[in-house]
Write an enzyme that holds these catalytic residues in place. Structure first.
Site, mmCIF file in Angstrom:
data_model
loop_
_atom_site.group_PDB
_atom_site.id
_atom_site.type_symbol
_atom_site.label_atom_id
_atom_site.label_comp_id
_atom_site.label_asym_id
_atom_site.label_seq_id
_atom_site.Cartn_x
_atom_site.Cartn_y
_atom_site.Cartn_z
ATOM 1 N N ARG A 285 0.840 -1.207 0.000
ATOM 2 C CA ARG A 285 0.000 0.000 0.000
ATOM 3 C C ARG A 285 0.877 1.260 0.000
ATOM 4 N NH1 ARG A 285 -4.581 0.328 4.482
ATOM 5 N NH2 ARG A 285 -2.801 0.752 5.827
ATOM 6 N N LYS B 147 -2.712 6.193 1.576
ATOM 7 C CA LYS B 147 -2.687 6.634 2.981
ATOM 8 C C LYS B 147 -1.852 7.920 3.112
ATOM 9 C CE LYS B 147 -3.093 4.309 7.413
ATOM 10 N NZ LYS B 147 -4.446 4.724 7.705
ATOM 11 N N GLU C 183 -16.413 5.616 3.961
ATOM 12 C CA GLU C 183 -15.723 5.012 5.106
ATOM 13 C C GLU C 183 -15.799 5.938 6.301
ATOM 14 O OE1 GLU C 183 -11.798 5.136 2.828
ATOM 15 O OE2 GLU C 183 -11.091 5.351 4.866
HETATM 16 C C1 COI Z 1 -4.823 2.882 11.552
HETATM 17 O O1 COI Z 1 -5.818 2.234 11.839
HETATM 18 O O2 COI Z 1 -3.699 2.376 11.535
HETATM 19 C C2 COI Z 1 -4.921 4.279 11.178
HETATM 20 O O3 COI Z 1 -4.132 4.719 10.404
HETATM 21 C C3 COI Z 1 -5.919 5.146 11.800
HETATM 22 C C4 COI Z 1 -5.316 6.184 12.679
HETATM 23 C C5 COI Z 1 -6.218 7.365 12.801
HETATM 24 C C6 COI Z 1 -4.969 5.638 14.030
#
Ligand code: COI
Length: 314
Positions: free
Chosen positions: A97, A198, A234
């Site tokens: 990813r 991301k 989401e």
């Molecule tokens: C994750 O679940 O790893 C995320 O990136 C969310 C984050 C806001 C803690």
């Protein structure tokens, strides 16, 4: 930083556990001992980095990440089992990813092997911070960002790949399930944007709506698609699933939805359990008509949704 051998630093102690009140762990920053850093110049590839004591970075005020948001992060967890083994959950999926996000944001990226090796080194160098079995996990945060200065035009002269880790407890505190607000004012992502990778820029722009929803007593927000405002996408930090009869549905990966590693795993497991899984457009009406709703994410794990509120309807 000069590439160096993968020797773990001497500061790693032999104690089995750090002095942490594991029961009180939430999902917050907890400084641990060591982190991983690798740097790469424009036009070069990432070489092996090194484990160094956890510390602040020195970074140019003109860096690409500070000025233009050129950054990606990942999140994954290490667990301690009852038998004393340390397990990572599908780290290669996070590496892939990151690669797709790096392509979107014009950055070089570590190979899958480099990524997984960096994650393992960070876990081993912070081993005593991995909570006892069943009392939390070690949350691992790899970050790739443009660290070199850029004022106007490309290229960015330097990139940094770093990994740190924090012991964590639950991300959501609502034991009885989340109370979701369907957000109708702000959107999280738009077609051809960065919602499907991301990017660090996907998160703070929606804090405004998350803060408002929390002030109204909700646990989280569920975003609608930007093009029509009719379909669910989401939550702030997790994917959504709905269940009706033998059919489990989740919004399809279309470029505006993050391809969650937990999402993918749940799809595979759910199929194995004999459910029909549909990755498709999910209109708000289907969600309101569902028999069960849950969300999935690394931090969010698999969490039940107790209620959904859309405008005046709960
Ligand atoms: C994750 O679940 O790893 C995320 O990136 C969310 C984050 C806001 C803690």
């Amino acid at each position: 930083m000069a590439p160096s051998a993968q020797t773990l630093p001497t500061s790693v102690s032999d104690e089995k556990y750090a002095n942490v009140k594991w029961e009180e762990l939430g999902f917050g920053f907890y400084r641990t001992d060591n982190m991983y850093v690798a740097k790469c110049k424009h036009g070069e590839s990432f070489q092996e980095g090194s484990i160094v004591p956890y510390a602040n970075f020195q970074i140019s005020p003109c860096s690409a990440v500070l000025n233009y948001g050129q950054g990606l992060y990942e999140g994954l967890k290490a667990y301690r089992t009852e038998e004393g083994r340390i397990m990572l959950f599908r780290p290669d999926q996070n590496a892939l990813r990151l690669k797709s996000g790096a392509h979107r944001l014009c950055m070089p990226y570590p190979s899958v092997d480099q990524f997984v090796s960096a994650v393992k080194q960070v876990v081993l160098a912070n081993k005593k911070w991995i909570p006892p079995p069943g009392r939390g996990t070690l949350y691992i945060r790899p970050i790739l960002f443009g660290s070199g200065p850029i004022l106007g035009s490309l290229p960015v002269p330097e990139y940094t790949f770093t990994v740190f880790a924090c012991p964590v407890g639950r991300f959501h505190q609502d034991n009885a399930g989340l109370n979701l607000k369907i957000e109708d004012k702000f959107r999280r992502a738009f077609p051809s944007g960065t919602g499907g990778v991301k990017s660090i820029t996907n998160y703070s722009p929606v804090w405004i709506t998350l803060a408002e929803a929390k002030a109204q007593g909700f646990s989280d927000v569920l975003f609608l698609d930007a093009a029509t405002g009719k379909n669910v996408e989401e939550l702030f930090a997790s994917n959504v699933f709905i269940v009706k009869g033998n059919v489990v549905s989740t919004p399809e990966i279309s470029g505006t939805i993050l391809p969650g590693v937990t999402r993918k795993s749940i799809i595979e497991l759910t199929r194995d359990f004999g459910y029909k899984v549909e990755e498709r457009v999910v209109p708000v009406e289907d969600l309101l008509d569902a028999e069960e709703v849950f969300c999935t994410g690394t931090a969010a794990i698999v969490t039940t949704i107790a209620s959904v509120t859309f405008k005046e309807t709960k």
